[in-house]
Design an enzyme around this catalytic site. Structure first.
Site, PDB file in Angstrom:
ATOM      1  N   CYS A 111       0.822  -1.195   0.000  1.00  0.00           N
ATOM      2  CA  CYS A 111       0.000   0.000   0.000  1.00  0.00           C
ATOM      3  C   CYS A 111       0.862   1.254   0.000  1.00  0.00           C
ATOM      4  CB  CYS A 111      -0.891  -0.001   1.242  1.00  0.00           C
ATOM      5  SG  CYS A 111      -1.661  -1.591   1.595  1.00  0.00           S
ATOM      6  N   ARG A 148      -4.717   1.148  -0.717  1.00  0.00           N
ATOM      7  CA  ARG A 148      -4.489  -0.279  -0.483  1.00  0.00           C
ATOM      8  C   ARG A 148      -4.469  -1.089  -1.769  1.00  0.00           C
ATOM      9  NH1 ARG A 148      -8.644  -4.627   1.426  1.00  0.00           N
ATOM     10  NH2 ARG A 148      -7.298  -6.344   2.047  1.00  0.00           N
ATOM     11  N   LEU A 149      -3.453  -1.968  -1.862  1.00  0.00           N
ATOM     12  CA  LEU A 149      -3.384  -3.013  -2.877  1.00  0.00           C
ATOM     13  C   LEU A 149      -3.625  -4.333  -2.167  1.00  0.00           C
ATOM     14  CD1 LEU A 149      -2.624  -3.861  -5.848  1.00  0.00           C
ATOM     15  CD2 LEU A 149      -0.288  -4.127  -5.016  1.00  0.00           C
ATOM     16  N   SER A 150      -4.719  -4.999  -2.477  1.00  0.00           N
ATOM     17  CA  SER A 150      -5.126  -6.197  -1.735  1.00  0.00           C
ATOM     18  C   SER A 150      -4.292  -7.404  -2.135  1.00  0.00           C
ATOM     19  CB  SER A 150      -6.612  -6.493  -1.992  1.00  0.00           C
ATOM     20  OG  SER A 150      -7.406  -5.395  -1.613  1.00  0.00           O
ATOM     21  N   ILE A 151      -3.622  -8.019  -1.158  1.00  0.00           N
ATOM     22  CA  ILE A 151      -2.805  -9.214  -1.385  1.00  0.00           C
ATOM     23  C   ILE A 151      -3.266 -10.360  -0.494  1.00  0.00           C
ATOM     24  CG2 ILE A 151      -0.468 -10.166  -1.346  1.00  0.00           C
ATOM     25  CD1 ILE A 151      -0.892  -8.034  -3.491  1.00  0.00           C
ATOM     26  N   ASN A 186       2.611  -0.132   5.268  1.00  0.00           N
ATOM     27  CA  ASN A 186       2.939  -0.468   3.884  1.00  0.00           C
ATOM     28  C   ASN A 186       3.951  -1.601   3.907  1.00  0.00           C
ATOM     29  OD1 ASN A 186       3.716  -0.555   1.175  1.00  0.00           O
ATOM     30  ND2 ASN A 186       5.084   1.203   1.383  1.00  0.00           N
ATOM     31  N   GLU A 215       4.704  -6.197   3.798  1.00  0.00           N
ATOM     32  CA  GLU A 215       4.236  -7.550   4.087  1.00  0.00           C
ATOM     33  C   GLU A 215       5.079  -8.131   5.221  1.00  0.00           C
ATOM     34  OE1 GLU A 215       1.683  -9.094   2.881  1.00  0.00           O
ATOM     35  OE2 GLU A 215       1.190  -7.823   1.155  1.00  0.00           O
ATOM     36  N   ASP A 245      -1.830  -9.317   8.413  1.00  0.00           N
ATOM     37  CA  ASP A 245      -0.614  -9.045   9.174  1.00  0.00           C
ATOM     38  C   ASP A 245      -0.707  -7.714   9.901  1.00  0.00           C
ATOM     39  OD1 ASP A 245      -0.566  -7.649   6.792  1.00  0.00           O
ATOM     40  OD2 ASP A 245       1.432  -8.313   6.171  1.00  0.00           O
TER      41      ASP A 245
END
Length: 644
Positions: free
Chosen positions: A2, A50-53, A75, A77, A100
């Site tokens: 994100c 947000r970029l959904s992963i 931002n 992982e 997370d």
């Protein structure tokens, strides 16, 4: 994956208005096209894209803890979040999502700042403590994810990209010291940026900002080399174990994961281990329409032998020149590394198929992969000479013509590594900068950046010193900047399994004599990967995203480059006559245009110097001149309106 923006202010009457925060957030929509969120509280405001992963439905941010004490934007992982979640559940914590982010906020509730040390992954994090009125911010160990900030009186602004912060500043003024360093390094070394007052938080750091008190920054981790493994057999077993483990963790995702694939051992090894997790993994490769500047054939051969799909594309000069301003806009600051260009195009290609890609960044810095790392072995004969004799020899050789064979070798052998090695890239010398710059600062030196690092490691061997310098400068200032920006430009998440604390724990323990030999770099890594990656890759020479810049500046792009120099509004910074002279010398070098081959090693190749200047000039047009026509064509009318 994100992007965030935000501000903390002591005086609530002076805080930025909500519309400005919304504009700052929308400017980085490419970092998070799937969702947007805001937090407007006393003293603090957050904006989030947000970029959904993972956990596609319930991963919204900003996220507030169950007791309403902490609010987080994050931002990155965290790859060990499931393991941390189990530990926290045993301590009584409950979770509503499978994200997370929720694990981070619970871990922070438990351990405060000590939580950052336990996170395995890439991250920039901001947490607001509403009870104590304290803002915390942290960046991952290696600087994989960006973190910009600037202070305006008692206010602290922060963001994932510098361009957002420029909307909160009255003016964007060039940091002239940063320009000096850029011309040496081809990037602006951290913590500086090309904009006055805006800084980057350095890797492995966190900050505390209490309302009414000054900002405090502390280091929670620093990469150090402590060699204890000198046995090649022992090292190979450990390397395979940690790499396989890291790739398995980096494959965690609710969306498909692909991988970049070049002709080298780094990306190929990542694909080999990733295939163990997902036999149907897709790989992506780009090259250029010029012989000797494409890795596609080798990558396809590797993909065939590993039994994975490879999707490739050739880049034309016209495509390159059309996308170049957009590439520089996404970079935030000028980075004169041509490898950003293929990264941009391979990310664009990959985004048509996946949301997440793996890549091999960091292997060279951890395992000794650069050719220059062999230099201490070549110069070993000078180690027996006294310092005074070296100075005498260096003085004598200085009178010899610059093109005499062996002069540079002797000069480097007589120069301490602390003076001769500043990192993986070195462009203009101080004498050249004096000719180039209208306001050359005699008080600024490249050693301003490197000396503080060398002072911490006097006991290191020379190879380890070089790795240490690159890890603190080149890796975070160049390699990871272009990796993050070029992938995020296409809303794709990049994961780098080599830059994992488990992998580093082994790499840092290897003796230099099994990392670099007289004939090979990454010796231990190559030995470890024998039988895992195809044989034709194991000992293949590193190319590193080759880009035909030197050829293009003599042919296809010569007129474009000359016009850019002439019409650029940078004469207040640069001596244009000197730049045009460099371009002409490069064009008239000993070069066969029919075969596109330089005819001798003595050819006048100034392409890297010229490219650094051209990159800066385009950056200047976008961010300083704010040319509305170029802004509209680069990023779309809506985002251009925000910038202007």
């Amino acid at each position: 994956m994100c992007g965030f923006v935000g501000v903390i202010t002591d005086n609530k009457e002076n805080e930025i208005n909500n519309n400005t925060l919304v504009n700052m957030t929308n400017l980085i929509i490419h970092r998070g096209p799937d969702d947007v969120g805001y937090y407007f509280g006393d003293h603090v405001k957050f904006g989030f894209r947000r970029l959904s992963i993972i956990d596609l439905k319930s991963g919204k941010q900003p996220l507030t803890s169950e007791n309403n004490r902490y609010t987080i934007v994050f931002n990155g992982e965290i790859y060990n979040y499931l393991e941390l979640k189990v530990i926290l559940q045993k301590k009584g914590y409950s979770f509503k999502t499978d994200t997370d982010t929720e694990v981070i906020i619970a871990l922070f509730s438990e351990k405060k700042e000590l939580a950052f040390e336990e996170l395995r992954g890439m991250f920039s994090i901001v947490i607001w403590d509403t009870f104590d009125k304290v803002l915390y911010g942290a960046r991952d160990r290696f600087g994989i994810k960006p973190f910009y900030y600037f202070e305006d009186g008692s206010d602290l602004f922060f963001a994932s990209e510098k361009k957002s912060l420029l909307l909160a500043k009255a003016r964007n003024e060039i940091n002239e010291d940063a320009l000096h360093h850029y011309l040496t390094y081809q990037y602006v070394p951290e913590p500086f940026t090309m904009s006055s007052d805006i800084l980057k938080m350095e890797p492995g750091c966190y900050f505390k900002k209490k309302v009414g008190q000054p900002l405090k920054i502390k280091k929670y981790w620093s990469p150090n080399f402590t060699p204890v493994i000198g046995n090649i057999d022992e090292s190979t077993k450990e390397i395979i174990k940690v790499l396989r483990n890291s790739v398995q963790f980096h494959m965690r995702s609710d969306v498909p994961v692909g991988s970049f694939l070049s002709s080298g051992i780094d990306s190929t090894s990542i694909v080999a281990f990733a295939k163990e997790v997902n036999p149907n993994i897709k790989t992506f490769t780009v090259g250029f329409e010029r012989e000797g500047y494409s890795e596609i054939n080798v990558a396809k051969e590797s993909a065939d032998k590993m039994g994975v799909e490879n999707i490739s594309k050739e880049i034309s000069p016209n495509e390159f020149i059309q996308e170049l301003p957009k590439i520089i806009w996404h970079m935030d600051d000028p980075v004169a590394d041509p490898a950003a260009i293929p990264l941009y195009f391979v990310s664009k290609l990959a985004r048509e198929h996946v949301k997440v890609v793996l890549s091999g960044e960091g292997a060279d810095e951890l395992f000794g992969g650069y050719g220059i790392y062999k230099e201490p072995i070549s110069l070993k004969g000078f180690s027996s000479m006294s310092a005074s004799n070296k100075e005498r020899l260096k003085s004598i050789i200085s009178y010899f013509p610059s093109n005499i064979k062996g002069k540079n070798f002797i000069e480097r052998g007589c120069t301490p590594i602390e003076e001769r090695y500043i990192g993986n890239a070195k462009l203009f010398s101080e004498n050249e900068k004096e000719l180039l710059l209208q306001k050359y600062n005699f008080l600024k030196s490249y050693q301003d950046i490197t000396k503080p690092y060398y002072d911490k490691i006097p006991h290191y061997d020379d190879v380890s010193k070089m790795q240490y310098i690159d890890m603190h400068t080149w890796l975070s200032g160049d390699i990871l900047v272009k990796a993050d920006r070029m992938t995020m430009a296409h809303s794709i998440e990049l994961r780098v399994p080599f830059l994992d604390k488990g992998v580093f724990s082994i790499a840092s323990k290897l003796h230099s004599n099994i990392k670099v030999t007289r004939s090979e770099q990454k010796y231990a890594l190559r030995k470890a990967l024998e039988g895992i990656v195809p044989d034709h890759v194991v000992n293949r020479r590193k190319l590193g995203f080759p880009v035909p810049i030197r050829h293009w500046l003599q042919d296809e792009l010569y007129d474009w480059a000359r016009n850019l120099i002439i019409f650029s509004n940078t004469e207040y910074l640069f001596n244009k006559a000197y730049i045009l002279k460099l371009l002409e010398k490069h064009r008239k070098g000993n070069f066969d245009r029919k075969s596109s081959i330089f005819l001798s090693k003595k050819s006048l190749d100034f392409s890297r110097h010229i490219w650094a200047i051209l990159t800066f000039m385009i950056w200047h047009q976008i961010f300083i001149e704010k040319d509305i026509q170029s802004q509209n064509s680069l990023i779309g009318t809506k985002q251009a309106e925000l910038v202007l």
